[in-house]
Design an enzyme around this catalytic site. Structure first.
Site, PDB file in Angstrom:
ATOM      1  N   HIS A   1      54.212  44.733  36.330  1.00  0.00           N
ATOM      2  CA  HIS A   1      55.047  43.567  36.020  1.00  0.00           C
ATOM      3  C   HIS A   1      56.371  43.610  36.788  1.00  0.00           C
ATOM      4  O   HIS A   1      57.378  43.067  36.340  1.00  0.00           O
ATOM      5  CB  HIS A   1      55.294  43.440  34.506  1.00  0.00           C
ATOM      6  CG  HIS A   1      54.080  42.980  33.742  1.00  0.00           C
ATOM      7  ND1 HIS A   1      53.739  41.654  33.628  1.00  0.00           N
ATOM      8  CD2 HIS A   1      53.119  43.678  33.090  1.00  0.00           C
ATOM      9  CE1 HIS A   1      52.613  41.557  32.910  1.00  0.00           C
ATOM     10  NE2 HIS A   1      52.225  42.762  32.581  1.00  0.00           N
ATOM     11  N   THR A   2      56.363  44.275  37.903  1.00  0.00           N
ATOM     12  CA  THR A   2      57.545  44.297  38.773  1.00  0.00           C
ATOM     13  C   THR A   2      57.389  43.349  39.950  1.00  0.00           C
ATOM     14  O   THR A   2      58.381  42.965  40.561  1.00  0.00           O
ATOM     15  CB  THR A   2      57.773  45.723  39.325  1.00  0.00           C
ATOM     16  OG1 THR A   2      56.512  46.219  39.773  1.00  0.00           O
ATOM     17  CG2 THR A   2      58.345  46.647  38.258  1.00  0.00           C
TER      18      THR A   2
ATOM     19  N   GLY B   1      37.051  40.745  36.525  1.00  0.00           N
ATOM     20  CA  GLY B   1      37.868  40.473  35.351  1.00  0.00           C
ATOM     21  C   GLY B   1      38.332  41.711  34.605  1.00  0.00           C
ATOM     22  O   GLY B   1      38.690  41.623  33.443  1.00  0.00           O
TER      23      GLY B   1
ATOM     24  N   GLY C   1      40.746  43.884  35.993  1.00  0.00           N
ATOM     25  CA  GLY C   1      42.020  44.353  36.518  1.00  0.00           C
ATOM     26  C   GLY C   1      41.893  45.228  37.750  1.00  0.00           C
ATOM     27  O   GLY C   1      42.852  45.860  38.164  1.00  0.00           O
TER      28      GLY C   1
ATOM     29  N   ASP D   1      47.653  42.202  45.134  1.00  0.00           N
ATOM     30  CA  ASP D   1      46.206  42.429  45.231  1.00  0.00           C
ATOM     31  C   ASP D   1      45.674  42.206  46.649  1.00  0.00           C
ATOM     32  O   ASP D   1      45.030  43.089  47.216  1.00  0.00           O
ATOM     33  CB  ASP D   1      45.445  41.555  44.219  1.00  0.00           C
ATOM     34  CG  ASP D   1      45.853  41.845  42.794  1.00  0.00           C
ATOM     35  OD1 ASP D   1      46.702  42.731  42.577  1.00  0.00           O
ATOM     36  OD2 ASP D   1      45.335  41.176  41.885  1.00  0.00           O
TER      37      ASP D   1
HETATM   38  P1  ADP Z   1      39.917  40.482  38.692  1.00  0.00           P
HETATM   39  O1  ADP Z   1      40.501  40.053  39.991  1.00  0.00           O
HETATM   40  O2  ADP Z   1      40.808  41.399  37.923  1.00  0.00           O
HETATM   41  O3  ADP Z   1      38.537  41.061  38.818  1.00  0.00           O
HETATM   42  P2  ADP Z   1      40.029  37.661  38.202  1.00  0.00           P
HETATM   43  O4  ADP Z   1      39.866  36.859  36.962  1.00  0.00           O
HETATM   44  O5  ADP Z   1      41.260  37.522  38.986  1.00  0.00           O
HETATM   45  O6  ADP Z   1      39.772  39.184  37.771  1.00  0.00           O
HETATM   46  O7  ADP Z   1      38.820  37.350  39.179  1.00  0.00           O
HETATM   47  C1  ADP Z   1      37.476  37.409  38.720  1.00  0.00           C
HETATM   48  C2  ADP Z   1      36.705  36.203  39.252  1.00  0.00           C
HETATM   49  O8  ADP Z   1      36.495  36.326  40.676  1.00  0.00           O
HETATM   50  C3  ADP Z   1      35.319  36.085  38.680  1.00  0.00           C
HETATM   51  O9  ADP Z   1      35.314  35.430  37.437  1.00  0.00           O
HETATM   52  C4  ADP Z   1      34.598  35.268  39.751  1.00  0.00           C
HETATM   53  O10 ADP Z   1      34.903  33.898  39.621  1.00  0.00           O
HETATM   54  C5  ADP Z   1      35.255  35.758  41.028  1.00  0.00           C
HETATM   55  N1  ADP Z   1      34.427  36.798  41.690  1.00  0.00           N
HETATM   56  C6  ADP Z   1      34.813  38.035  42.020  1.00  0.00           C
HETATM   57  N2  ADP Z   1      33.810  38.708  42.647  1.00  0.00           N
HETATM   58  C7  ADP Z   1      32.774  37.851  42.724  1.00  0.00           C
HETATM   59  C8  ADP Z   1      31.437  37.933  43.264  1.00  0.00           C
HETATM   60  N3  ADP Z   1      30.982  39.038  43.830  1.00  0.00           N
HETATM   61  N4  ADP Z   1      30.664  36.827  43.163  1.00  0.00           N
HETATM   62  C9  ADP Z   1      31.105  35.704  42.584  1.00  0.00           C
HETATM   63  N5  ADP Z   1      32.321  35.585  42.063  1.00  0.00           N
HETATM   64  C10 ADP Z   1      33.162  36.629  42.126  1.00  0.00           C
HETATM   65 MG    MG Z   2      42.244  38.875  40.249  1.00  0.00          MG
END
Ligand code: ADP
Ligand code: MG
Length: 386
Positions: A39-40, A127, A129, A175
């Site tokens: 959170h920085t 999803g 992190g 990221d």
């Molecule tokens: P995180 O980045 O922490 O994994 P986010 O909510 O930011 O979580 O991103 C997750 C989303 O990215 C998924 O719900 C999907 O929509 C998309 N995503 C990531 N990798 C894939 C993949 N291999 N195929 C399809 N969608 C993906």
């Molecule tokens: Mg993400």
């Protein structure tokens, strides 16, 4: 150069979906774990993530019919668009937004988009992190560029804009930045104000493990926005006496204590951000000195600050951290990412890793009835063609 162990599997997957296409090129972009500096980023401070071996892979070959086709092996879904429609596409509210968002940003930056068949396969859990989204954006951008050069910082900024503007997620630069700039066996300390970085070699005598709590509490999104607002209010309160403070990056602990007469939450939020920035710098020094005890102690301080002052932890994450600290060979543990679920990150002596995996999983299952996933976070190289 040694071939990436998954390359053949990716190409086989591509051929299964697109049997008539020529041999594809394959691009990789890693997920990441944030080691310290939570959170920085939106306070223009310091973060220190590492890129992971877990990564998103995109295989790409020309499509003769003037279409962009995208298949996700993880979703088992194929979508396609005429390339000429891409500039006008609106968000669909699903995973394809990450790919189309990136395509539109490339078009805006005057890079032509060729008609392509894309095959996406990711080993980054979504999803939780570990930033599957930036891995998807950066690997897709590289595939769409097809080897055409783009400055690394431009690539990271373009992926961030795609997520901010097309997906509609107000995420920071960390990221995509570390997905692009990651280095083997090293973390990357990022200055979120000037976007410079320094490479931080990680001592070989420690293993980094992420433990996925497998929960994601609803509160997360609204709390995130609330914390952003609270930080802005803290800055506002400081500015009457310290007009040069434009973000909490500019504040020191003395200024934080002057907030004592205001709402207690503001002091606590500001104290977390200001102390966390100091911890990033101290952690980088400890890593350079190979001082694992200090690296671990700073992890724990960071967690307590997020738990008590910033108040973005949850019972599952606190349990995982508290349990980790009772296990042999654990130097430190903390939540990582936005909070309210997702992963903890742990510094573990290599000879205790197997027992750590078993011990933490058993304790978590007994307490919450959930099977935690545990990922090795050996720092890896940033994005590129494989
Ligand atoms: P995180 O980045 O922490 O994994 P986010 O909510 O930011 O979580 O991103 C997750 C989303 O990215 C998924 O719900 C999907 O929509 C998309 N995503 C990531 N990798 C894939 C993949 N291999 N195929 C399809 N969608 C993906
Ligand atoms: Mg993400």
């Amino acid at each position: 150069m040694k071939e990436h162990p998954l390359k053949e599997r990716i190409i086989d997957g591509f051929r299964r979906i697109y049997p008539a296409s020529p041999k594809p090129r394959v691009f990789r972009a890693p997920g990441r774990v944030n080691l310290i500096g939570e959170h920085t980023d939106y306070n223009l401070g310091f973060v220190c993530p590492a890129a992971l071996e877990l990564a998103c892979f995109v295989a790409a070959a020309p499509n003769p019919a003037g279409r962009l086709r995208v298949y996700s092996e993880n979703r088992e879904e194929l979508r396609e668009w005429p390339v000429s429609d891409l500039p006008e596409c609106r968000p669909a509210g699903n995973w394809t937004d990450y790919a189309i968002g990136v395509a539109q940003q490339l078009l805006r930056a005057n890079h032509a988009i060729e008609a392509l068949d894309l095959y996406v396969f990711s080993t980054v859990p979504t999803g939780s992190g570990l930033s599957s989204s930036a891995a998807l954006e950066v690997s897709t951008a590289l595939a769409l560029l097809g080897g055409r050069a783009l400055a690394p910082l431009e690539l990271a900024l373009l992926a961030q804009r795609a997520e901010n503007e097309f997906v509609g997620m107000p995420c920071g630069i960390m990221d995509p930045y570390v997905s692009v700039f990651g280095r083997d066996l090293s973390a990357v300390k990022i200055d979120c104000r000037d976007l410079g970085n320094i490479i931080v070699p990680i001592p070989e005598s420690v293993e980094i493990l992420a433990v996925n709590s497998m929960v994601k509490h609803e509160l997360g999104q609204s709390a995130y926005r609330e914390r952003v607002r609270e930080c802005a209010s803290a800055v506002e309160a400081m500015r009457s006496r310290h007009p040069h403070v434009t973000t909490l990056r500019d504040a020191d602990l003395e200024m934080v204590h002057e907030l004592g007469s205001g709402p207690p939450a503001l002091l606590q939020r500001a104290r977390h951000v200001v102390s966390e920035n100091l911890r990033v710098n101290r952690w980088v020094e400890a890593a350079a000195a190979g001082d694992l005890a200090n690296m671990g102690a700073l992890f724990v301080e960071s967690h307590r600050s997020l738990q008590n002052d910033y108040q973005v932890s949850c019972p599952e994450l606190d349990f995982l951290v508290d349990t980790a600290l009772t296990l042999p060979g654990v130097w430190g543990a903390r939540m990582t990412g936005g909070g309210f679920g997702g992963c903890t990150v742990n510094l573990v002596e290599p000879r205790h890793v197997a027992a750590f995996r078993e011990g933490i999983a058993a304790a978590y299952r007994d307490r919450f009835g959930i099977v935690a996933e545990i990922h090795s976070c050996r720092p890896s190289a940033g994005a590129g063609e494989i």
